[in-house]
Design a protein around this motif. Structure first.
Motif, PDB file in Angstrom:
ATOM      1  N   PRO A   1      11.167   0.757  23.173  1.00 34.14           N
ATOM      2  CA  PRO A   1      10.568  -0.477  23.692  1.00 34.14           C
ATOM      3  C   PRO A   1       9.485  -1.004  22.742  1.00 34.14           C
ATOM      4  CG  PRO A   1      10.672   1.233  25.386  1.00 34.14           C
ATOM      5  CD  PRO A   1      10.977   1.897  24.085  1.00 34.14           C
ATOM      6  N   VAL A   2       9.589  -2.265  22.354  1.00 30.52           N
ATOM      7  CA  VAL A   2       8.575  -2.891  21.505  1.00 30.52           C
ATOM      8  C   VAL A   2       8.286  -4.289  22.026  1.00 30.52           C
ATOM      9  CG1 VAL A   2       9.092  -1.581  19.408  1.00 30.52           C
ATOM     10  CG2 VAL A   2      10.339  -3.694  19.884  1.00 30.52           C
ATOM     11  N   HIS A   3       7.084  -4.753  21.719  1.00 34.46           N
ATOM     12  CA  HIS A   3       6.656  -6.094  22.126  1.00 34.46           C
ATOM     13  C   HIS A   3       5.980  -6.774  20.949  1.00 34.46           C
ATOM     14  CE1 HIS A   3       6.753  -3.565  25.786  1.00 34.46           C
ATOM     15  NE2 HIS A   3       7.286  -4.648  26.345  1.00 34.46           N
ATOM     16  N   ALA A   4       5.811  -8.071  21.059  1.00 30.63           N
ATOM     17  CA  ALA A   4       5.165  -8.832  20.000  1.00 30.63           C
ATOM     18  C   ALA A   4       3.791  -8.258  19.690  1.00 30.63           C
ATOM     19  CB  ALA A   4       5.055 -10.298  20.391  1.00 30.63           C
ATOM     20  N   ASP A   5       3.503  -8.103  18.408  1.00 27.60           N
ATOM     21  CA  ASP A   5       2.244  -7.618  17.847  1.00 27.60           C
ATOM     22  C   ASP A   5       2.055  -6.101  17.964  1.00 27.60           C
ATOM     23  OD1 ASP A   5       0.066  -8.526  16.307  1.00 27.60           O
ATOM     24  OD2 ASP A   5      -1.288  -8.147  17.981  1.00 27.60           O
ATOM     25  N   ASP A   6       3.069  -5.391  18.470  1.00 26.47           N
ATOM     26  CA  ASP A   6       2.976  -3.929  18.491  1.00 26.47           C
ATOM     27  C   ASP A   6       2.980  -3.385  17.053  1.00 26.47           C
ATOM     28  OD1 ASP A   6       2.975  -3.819  21.214  1.00 26.47           O
ATOM     29  OD2 ASP A   6       5.001  -3.002  21.419  1.00 26.47           O
ATOM     30  N   PRO A   7       2.151  -2.355  16.766  1.00 25.10           N
ATOM     31  CA  PRO A   7       2.240  -1.709  15.449  1.00 25.10           C
ATOM     32  C   PRO A   7       3.478  -0.824  15.380  1.00 25.10           C
ATOM     33  CG  PRO A   7       0.645  -0.569  16.834  1.00 25.10           C
ATOM     34  CD  PRO A   7       1.097  -1.778  17.612  1.00 25.10           C
ATOM     35  N   VAL A   8       4.166  -0.872  14.246  1.00 24.97           N
ATOM     36  CA  VAL A   8       5.368  -0.063  14.053  1.00 24.97           C
ATOM     37  C   VAL A   8       5.407   0.441  12.620  1.00 24.97           C
ATOM     38  CG1 VAL A   8       6.774  -1.203  15.833  1.00 24.97           C
ATOM     39  CG2 VAL A   8       6.746  -2.110  13.501  1.00 24.97           C
TER      40      VAL A   8
ATOM     41  N   ALA B   1       8.224   4.976   4.040  1.00 28.70           N
ATOM     42  CA  ALA B   1       7.661   4.502   5.306  1.00 28.70           C
ATOM     43  C   ALA B   1       6.722   3.338   5.023  1.00 28.70           C
ATOM     44  CB  ALA B   1       6.916   5.624   6.021  1.00 28.70           C
ATOM     45  N   VAL B   2       6.919   2.233   5.750  1.00 30.64           N
ATOM     46  CA  VAL B   2       6.133   1.014   5.548  1.00 30.64           C
ATOM     47  C   VAL B   2       5.605   0.540   6.899  1.00 30.64           C
ATOM     48  CG1 VAL B   2       6.129  -1.344   4.645  1.00 30.64           C
ATOM     49  CG2 VAL B   2       7.620   0.377   3.611  1.00 30.64           C
ATOM     50  N   PRO B   3       4.307   0.259   7.023  1.00 33.66           N
ATOM     51  CA  PRO B   3       3.755  -0.202   8.304  1.00 33.66           C
ATOM     52  C   PRO B   3       3.922  -1.706   8.489  1.00 33.66           C
ATOM     53  CG  PRO B   3       1.988   0.033   6.716  1.00 33.66           C
ATOM     54  CD  PRO B   3       3.257   0.458   6.004  1.00 33.66           C
ATOM     55  N   GLY B   4       3.914  -2.132   9.746  1.00 35.55           N
ATOM     56  CA  GLY B   4       3.996  -3.551  10.064  1.00 35.55           C
ATOM     57  C   GLY B   4       3.728  -3.790  11.524  1.00 35.55           C
ATOM     58  N   ARG B   5       3.895  -5.040  11.941  1.00 35.94           N
ATOM     59  CA  ARG B   5       3.727  -5.412  13.349  1.00 35.94           C
ATOM     60  C   ARG B   5       4.915  -6.254  13.795  1.00 35.94           C
ATOM     61  NH1 ARG B   5      -0.861  -4.444  16.084  1.00 35.94           N
ATOM     62  NH2 ARG B   5      -2.603  -3.557  14.871  1.00 35.94           N
ATOM     63  N   VAL B   6       5.325  -6.053  15.032  1.00 35.91           N
ATOM     64  CA  VAL B   6       6.476  -6.755  15.579  1.00 35.91           C
ATOM     65  C   VAL B   6       6.155  -8.240  15.743  1.00 35.91           C
ATOM     66  CG1 VAL B   6       7.995  -6.986  17.590  1.00 35.91           C
ATOM     67  CG2 VAL B   6       7.356  -4.703  16.742  1.00 35.91           C
ATOM     68  N   ILE B   7       7.069  -9.082  15.277  1.00 34.02           N
ATOM     69  CA  ILE B   7       6.970 -10.525  15.538  1.00 34.02           C
ATOM     70  C   ILE B   7       7.738 -10.853  16.812  1.00 34.02           C
ATOM     71  CG2 ILE B   7       7.522 -12.828  14.671  1.00 34.02           C
ATOM     72  CD1 ILE B   7       7.374 -11.669  11.835  1.00 34.02           C
TER      73      ILE B   7
ATOM     74  N   ALA C   1       7.798   3.256  16.854  1.00 34.03           N
ATOM     75  CA  ALA C   1       6.693   2.603  17.554  1.00 34.03           C
ATOM     76  C   ALA C   1       5.399   3.370  17.342  1.00 34.03           C
ATOM     77  CB  ALA C   1       7.006   2.505  19.041  1.00 34.03           C
ATOM     78  N   GLY C   2       4.272   2.654  17.403  1.00 34.22           N
ATOM     79  CA  GLY C   2       2.963   3.281  17.272  1.00 34.22           C
ATOM     80  C   GLY C   2       2.418   3.195  15.869  1.00 34.22           C
ATOM     81  N   ASP C   3       1.160   3.615  15.696  1.00 29.77           N
ATOM     82  CA  ASP C   3       0.517   3.512  14.387  1.00 29.77           C
ATOM     83  C   ASP C   3       0.421   4.842  13.651  1.00 29.77           C
ATOM     84  OD1 ASP C   3      -1.338   4.686  16.010  1.00 29.77           O
ATOM     85  OD2 ASP C   3      -2.773   3.024  15.941  1.00 29.77           O
ATOM     86  N   GLY C   4       1.075   5.877  14.181  1.00 32.01           N
ATOM     87  CA  GLY C   4       1.094   7.159  13.491  1.00 32.01           C
ATOM     88  C   GLY C   4       2.234   7.221  12.490  1.00 32.01           C
ATOM     89  N   GLU C   5       1.905   7.506  11.208  1.00 29.20           N
ATOM     90  CA  GLU C   5       2.925   7.477  10.157  1.00 29.20           C
ATOM     91  C   GLU C   5       3.955   8.586  10.348  1.00 29.20           C
ATOM     92  OE1 GLU C   5       3.379   7.831   5.284  1.00 29.20           O
ATOM     93  OE2 GLU C   5       1.385   7.564   6.188  1.00 29.20           O
TER      94      GLU C   5
ATOM     95  N   GLY D   1       0.792  -1.222   0.000  1.00 31.60           N
ATOM     96  CA  GLY D   1       0.000   0.000   0.000  1.00 31.60           C
ATOM     97  C   GLY D   1       0.822   1.268   0.000  1.00 31.60           C
ATOM     98  N   ARG D   2       2.112   1.173  -0.245  1.00 28.58           N
ATOM     99  CA  ARG D   2       3.003   2.330  -0.247  1.00 28.58           C
ATOM    100  C   ARG D   2       3.708   2.435  -1.599  1.00 28.58           C
ATOM    101  NH1 ARG D   2       1.195   5.003   3.677  1.00 28.58           N
ATOM    102  NH2 ARG D   2       3.139   6.210   3.740  1.00 28.58           N
ATOM    103  N   ALA D   3       4.240   3.605  -1.890  1.00 27.72           N
ATOM    104  CA  ALA D   3       5.054   3.817  -3.091  1.00 27.72           C
ATOM    105  C   ALA D   3       6.449   4.195  -2.625  1.00 27.72           C
ATOM    106  CB  ALA D   3       4.453   4.912  -3.969  1.00 27.72           C
ATOM    107  N   LEU D   4       7.416   3.299  -2.849  1.00 25.41           N
ATOM    108  CA  LEU D   4       8.767   3.483  -2.331  1.00 25.41           C
ATOM    109  C   LEU D   4       9.701   4.015  -3.413  1.00 25.41           C
ATOM    110  CD1 LEU D   4       9.142   0.140  -0.314  1.00 25.41           C
ATOM    111  CD2 LEU D   4       8.164   2.326   0.431  1.00 25.41           C
ATOM    112  N   THR D   5      10.672   4.814  -2.957  1.00 27.62           N
ATOM    113  CA  THR D   5      11.686   5.357  -3.846  1.00 27.62           C
ATOM    114  C   THR D   5      13.040   4.781  -3.467  1.00 27.62           C
ATOM    115  OG1 THR D   5      10.465   7.435  -4.058  1.00 27.62           O
ATOM    116  CG2 THR D   5      12.793   7.457  -4.698  1.00 27.62           C
ATOM    117  N   ALA D   6      13.777   4.319  -4.473  1.00 28.26           N
ATOM    118  CA  ALA D   6      15.123   3.779  -4.249  1.00 28.26           C
ATOM    119  C   ALA D   6      16.029   4.286  -5.355  1.00 28.26           C
ATOM    120  CB  ALA D   6      15.096   2.256  -4.242  1.00 28.26           C
ATOM    121  N   THR D   7      17.202   4.755  -4.990  1.00 33.29           N
ATOM    122  CA  THR D   7      18.113   5.328  -5.986  1.00 33.29           C
ATOM    123  C   THR D   7      19.217   4.361  -6.407  1.00 33.29           C
ATOM    124  OG1 THR D   7      19.478   6.317  -4.233  1.00 33.29           O
ATOM    125  CG2 THR D   7      17.705   7.665  -5.151  1.00 33.29           C
TER     126      THR D   7
END
Length: 361
Positions: free
Chosen positions: A339-346, A300-306, A290-294, A261-267
């Motif tokens: 600080p992050v934990h399993a299943d936290d949004p990042v 920037a790519v969203p995910g969740r901590v494993i 950490a958190g769900d605020g972009e 769902g993102r458009a990434l730039t790489a040079t």
């Protein structure tokens, strides 16, 4: 070593070098140059052709096709003892009934060198590898690391113009390998001999080499300095084999890669002429938020901590993206770790200049 040691090693040139065993092509028409005095490492997985190539240079394996020269001399049909090449194997190959000094002296006796000169050359070689005080011991009285130093001294005692090493540290534990890597690097700098080194250990290749040739399926995939290969891999294979990589698979449209769902730039990378591509970023070049605020960032790519793993000097965090892909983030423990934990949004962010676009395999 003695004063008559040449200041530089020999140049090695391979052109179209091929080895076939019946219908199986072990080495497929490779071109490779080792520069005089260079430390060149052939890196690749088992069965990639690196050891077969080394053995053709040594003369232990016949060349099927192609050109093999050392300092301009065609050596493809010369026996090993006529090539003035030293060889160090993984399993030492020391004579158990001989002392350390006698093991090192053996190739000098075979070459008919006089007794006085032999003694000087053996003393020089043992001093170079730090074993001058152990000349009278038998191999069984030495540690694995000391035995490998004896093998190294024996291979270089007659001042060969090329020194070949076939996974020489593979049988040693990690701490000892790390120590001997630095010793081998020091010895190479001192001697100025051309070293050609075979390993499947990527960290070893990065530490030791002036340049690395990455092998796969009998072919060379890429040749370059450690930094060139690490920073600018030319394929997914090289990127994944040499160091860890985080991969973002997507489609290339309008110069940007669309993924999760993102458009990434790489040079970096060649932006291949194909729609299915992968953005490659080294884990230490990714920032974790950490958190769900972009966050504000060019990528920037969203995910969740494993899970996260603490290494003392670093932390590795595994993150699952929305498409199910798992990527890695490596953070230095010298900084402030969020600080992050399993299943936290990042959110994961990285710079375009730290990302490469390559064709998806």
């Amino acid at each position: 070593m003695s004063d008559d040691h040449p200041p530089h090693g020999a140049a090695i040139r391979l052109r179209g070098l091929t080895k076939r065993y019946g219908s199986v092509t072990a080495v497929d028409a490779i071109d490779l140059d080792a520069r005089p005095g260079e430390f060149l490492t052939m890196l690749g997985p088992s069965g990639s052709g690196k050891t077969t190539t080394l053995n053709m240079i040594a003369g232990f394996v016949d060349v099927t096709e192609g050109e093999l020269t050392i300092d301009g001399d065609d050596v493809a049909n010369l026996p090993p003892n006529k090539r003035n090449i030293g060889m160090v194997f993984q399993h030492y190959a020391l004579f158990p009934h001989m002392s350390v000094a006698d093991n090192v002296e053996y190739p000098l006796r075979q070459r008919g060198i006089g007794k006085t000169q032999r003694a000087t050359m053996v003393a020089d070689a043992l001093r170079t590898v730090g074993l001058e005080h152990l000349g009278r011991r038998k191999p069984k009285e030495l540690s694995g690391g000391q035995q490998q130093r004896v093998a190294l001294a024996r291979a270089m005692v007659y001042n060969p113009r090329v020194l070949l090493m076939d996974e020489p540290l593979g049988a040693l534990d990690k701490k000892l390998r790390d120590t001997l890597q630095l010793e081998i690097k020091r010895i190479h700098a001192e001697l100025g001999t051309t070293f050609v080194y075979v390993t499947h250990d990527q960290d070893e290749a990065l530490v030791l080499s002036d340049r690395i040739a990455v092998f796969n399926d009998g072919r060379i995939q890429q040749i370059g300095t450690p930094s060139e290969l690490y920073e600018y891999p030319n394929s997914l294979f090289v990127a994944q084999f040499l160091g860890e990589s985080s991969l973002f698979e997507g489609t290339l449209e309008g110069g940007r890669v669309h993924t999760n769902g993102r458009a990434l730039t790489a040079t970096r990378g060649d932006h291949p002429d194909t729609q299915n591509v992968t953005v490659i970023v080294r884990p230490e070049r990714i920032c974790l938020h950490a958190g769900d605020g972009e966050p504000a960032a060019e990528n920037a790519v969203p995910g969740r901590v494993i899970q996260h793993i603490y290494f003392g000097n670093a932390r590795k965090v595994e993150v699952r993206l929305t498409d199910g892909t798992t990527v890695l983030v490596r953070e230095s423990a010298t900084g402030t770790l969020v600080p992050v934990h399993a299943d936290d949004p990042v959110w994961l962010t990285f710079r375009a200049q730290d990302a490469s676009v390559l064709a998806t395999a």
